[in-house]
Motif scaffolding. Structure first.
Motif, short mmCIF file in Angstrom:
data_model
loop_
_atom_site.label_atom_id
_atom_site.label_comp_id
_atom_site.label_asym_id
_atom_site.label_seq_id
_atom_site.Cartn_x
_atom_site.Cartn_y
_atom_site.Cartn_z
N VAL A 1 36.79 40.98 46.40
CA VAL A 1 36.96 40.69 47.75
C VAL A 1 37.65 42.01 48.47
N PRO A 2 37.05 42.40 49.53
CA PRO A 2 37.57 43.60 50.30
C PRO A 2 39.17 43.32 50.72
N LYS A 3 40.10 44.09 50.52
CA LYS A 3 41.60 43.93 50.76
C LYS A 3 41.58 43.51 52.19
N ALA A 4 40.85 43.89 53.16
CA ALA A 4 41.14 43.90 54.55
C ALA A 4 40.92 42.32 54.97
N ILE A 5 40.21 41.55 53.99
CA ILE A 5 40.07 40.09 54.45
C ILE A 5 40.33 39.20 53.41
N ALA A 6 40.93 39.67 52.12
CA ALA A 6 41.21 38.82 51.00
C ALA A 6 42.18 37.67 51.33
N GLU A 7 42.82 37.68 52.43
CA GLU A 7 44.12 36.72 52.49
C GLU A 7 43.64 35.57 53.49
N GLY A 8 42.31 35.93 54.04
CA GLY A 8 42.02 34.65 55.12
C GLY A 8 40.69 33.75 54.68
N MET A 9 40.22 33.00 55.51
CA MET A 9 39.17 32.24 55.11
C MET A 9 37.99 33.01 54.94
N ALA A 10 37.65 34.02 55.87
CA ALA A 10 36.70 34.97 55.56
C ALA A 10 36.35 35.62 54.26
N GLY A 11 37.54 35.92 53.64
CA GLY A 11 37.60 36.20 52.36
C GLY A 11 37.39 35.21 51.43
N LYS A 12 37.76 34.06 51.58
CA LYS A 12 37.41 33.11 50.75
C LYS A 12 35.84 32.77 50.70
N VAL A 13 35.19 32.70 51.88
CA VAL A 13 34.00 32.50 51.75
C VAL A 13 32.83 33.86 51.30
N PHE A 14 33.83 34.90 51.54
CA PHE A 14 33.28 36.20 50.71
C PHE A 14 33.09 36.10 49.53
N GLY A 15 34.12 35.78 48.89
CA GLY A 15 34.21 35.66 47.38
C GLY A 15 33.17 34.64 46.69
N GLN A 16 32.68 33.45 47.31
CA GLN A 16 31.68 32.77 46.69
C GLN A 16 30.28 32.91 46.98
N LEU A 17 30.18 34.29 47.85
CA LEU A 17 28.74 34.39 48.38
C LEU A 17 27.66 34.90 46.98
N MET A 18 26.76 34.30 46.75
CA MET A 18 26.02 34.72 45.83
C MET A 18 25.49 36.39 45.79
N ARG A 19 25.21 36.92 47.18
CA ARG A 19 24.93 38.07 47.21
C ARG A 19 26.27 39.01 46.89
N MET A 20 27.43 38.50 46.93
CA MET A 20 28.61 39.61 46.57
C MET A 20 29.08 39.22 45.08
N ASN A 21 28.32 38.46 44.38
CA ASN A 21 28.82 38.26 42.93
C ASN A 21 27.56 38.52 41.85
N ASP A 22 27.98 38.72 40.68
CA ASP A 22 26.86 38.80 39.82
C ASP A 22 27.12 37.52 38.60
N GLY A 23 26.27 37.37 37.58
CA GLY A 23 26.52 36.52 36.64
C GLY A 23 26.33 34.91 37.11
N GLU A 24 27.13 34.16 36.64
CA GLU A 24 26.70 32.75 36.94
C GLU A 24 27.28 32.51 38.41
N ARG A 25 28.30 33.28 39.08
CA ARG A 25 28.52 32.94 40.35
C ARG A 25 27.46 33.56 41.20
N GLN A 26 26.61 34.12 40.80
CA GLN A 26 25.38 34.54 41.63
C GLN A 26 24.10 33.86 41.03
N ARG A 27 23.99 33.58 40.00
CA ARG A 27 22.67 32.85 39.55
C ARG A 27 22.69 31.47 39.97
N CYS A 28 23.89 30.79 39.86
CA CYS A 28 23.68 29.19 40.41
C CYS A 28 23.53 29.01 41.55
N PRO A 29 24.31 29.54 42.63
CA PRO A 29 23.79 29.30 43.99
C PRO A 29 22.42 29.83 44.37
N ARG A 30 22.11 30.81 43.74
CA ARG A 30 20.52 31.31 43.86
C ARG A 30 19.57 30.38 43.45
#
Length: 367
Positions: free
Chosen positions: A60-89
């Motif tokens: 997660v980019p450092k600039a947003i890591a500590e807030g809610m936008a960072g929490k959302v970002f960290g779970q987005l399928m487009r921003m993940n690989d492996g199971e964290r990408q495949r399952c939402p997709r």
């Protein structure tokens, strides 16, 4: 010119051709990144298991890591690989493919569209998110709010955003989460039900990726609509053609997403070039679309192009699951704008500041 500036240049395509001639995968000393410009190199990078969508040390980019936008970002399928990408997709893609195109057209037609500069902006940016919100079960007033909040949230996705924009993005993420919590308790829309059934009880991942569905719709669809209008102005002969055919070629010829990035997780060889762990690869999707090895006569705009091939919506495991939805919303929106009598001859535009997007912002000459 460099590969970043190119995204918003008036005509970056001769420059992309020069890059392809110089080598499909080459190091750019000024930007300190590898640049994949040929169709072969782009395909190889997008398919390689060691080329990830985020750096391993900074998911997660450092600039947003500590807030809610960072929490959302960290779970987005487009921003993940492996199971964290495949399952939402796997949860979202099948549901999007079942959406009725006539329903999309009706939702677009129900929106008020004006053909002044402000009206075109709202039709491009706000309208598509309102359509997605309606498909998920929000009422029109809620849809307008979701669209406005999405406009604030997407700031967290851009390195160009300032501190105030990032603060607003965190606030928008909080509010969007609240709206989706309420929606999940109340709505039984066909789309939401189909997505929800496949998320296996992971409510936070579900909400994050519903927000992600709205945010992906926001800019990519706006760019497709805008570049479609630009093509119609440049080539008046297209105005009587099928809008589906026009935008199918627009997304190849002048795509709204010009480039993406991949981060090398382990030393490997790609297209005959050795890259090291920690290297960054700038993947020029728009350049690959114009590679003669991918499409014959790539610099001609052909409505009936045989075997049209494009990287504009990605490729492989990260190919955009919403391609059909975005394309149909864009087609319906351009049709409505034309039906409302926009004077294409009076359109002028500049491109929205971006490191990877090509999105026209219109004004009306003479107003």
């Amino acid at each position: 010119m460099d590969p970043i500036i190119a995204a918003t240049h008036a005509d970056p395509y001769p420059y992309y051709a020069q890059l392809r001639t110089a080598g499909g995968l080459a190091f750019h000393a000024g930007l300190k990144v590898w640049v994949a410009s040929s169709a072969r190199a782009v395909c190889a990078v997008l398919a390689h298991a060691d080329c990830r969508v985020r750096p391993a040390q900074e998911p997660v980019p450092k600039a947003i890591a500590e807030g809610m936008a960072g929490k959302v970002f960290g779970q987005l399928m487009r921003m993940n690989d492996g199971e964290r990408q495949r399952c939402p997709r796997a949860a979202i893609e099948p549901a999007l493919e079942l959406i009725d195109e006539a329903h999309i057209r009706a939702l677009v037609a129900a929106r008020l569209i004006t053909v002044d500069a402000d009206g075109l902006y709202k039709a491009m940016f706000r309208g598509p998110v309102c359509v997605v919100a309606a498909l998920l079960g929000f009422n029109p007033a809620q849809g307008r709010t979701i669209s406005a909040l999405t406009a604030d949230f997407v700031a967290c996705l851009s390195p160009l955003s300032n501190d105030l924009q990032l603060v607003a993005a965190h606030g928008a993420a909080e509010q969007l989460r609240g709206y989706f919590v309420e929606l999940l308790a109340e709505s039984d829309s066909q789309l939401l039900t189909a997505i929800r059934q496949r998320f296996e009880g992971d409510i936070e991942a579900l909400i994050a990726n519903l927000i992600g569905l709205c945010s992906q719709t926001y800019e990519a669809t706006a760019g497709l609509i805008g570049n479609g209008l630009a093509a119609l102005k440049r080539q008046p002969g297209l105005r009587g053609a099928s809008m589906d055919a026009v935008l199918a070629e627009v997304q190849r010829f002048d795509p709204s997403v010009q480039n993406t990035r991949r981060f090398v997780a382990a030393a490997c060889e790609i297209d005959g070039v050795r890259v090291e762990a920690g290297d960054v690869i700038l993947v020029l999707l728009a350049s690959a679309n114009r590679d003669p090895a991918l499409n014959e006569q790539p610099d001609r705009f052909l409505l009936d192009r045989p075997n049209r091939r494009s990287f504009s919506f990605g490729s492989g495991r990260h190919q955009c699951p919403g391609q059909m939805l975005a394309t149909e919303i864009a087609c319906a929106t351009v049709r409505e704008i034309l039906d409302h009598g926009v004077n294409l001859e009076r359109l002028a535009w500049h491109y929205r500041p971006s490191l990877n997007g090509r999105i026209p912002l219109f004004n009306i000459v003479g107003d």
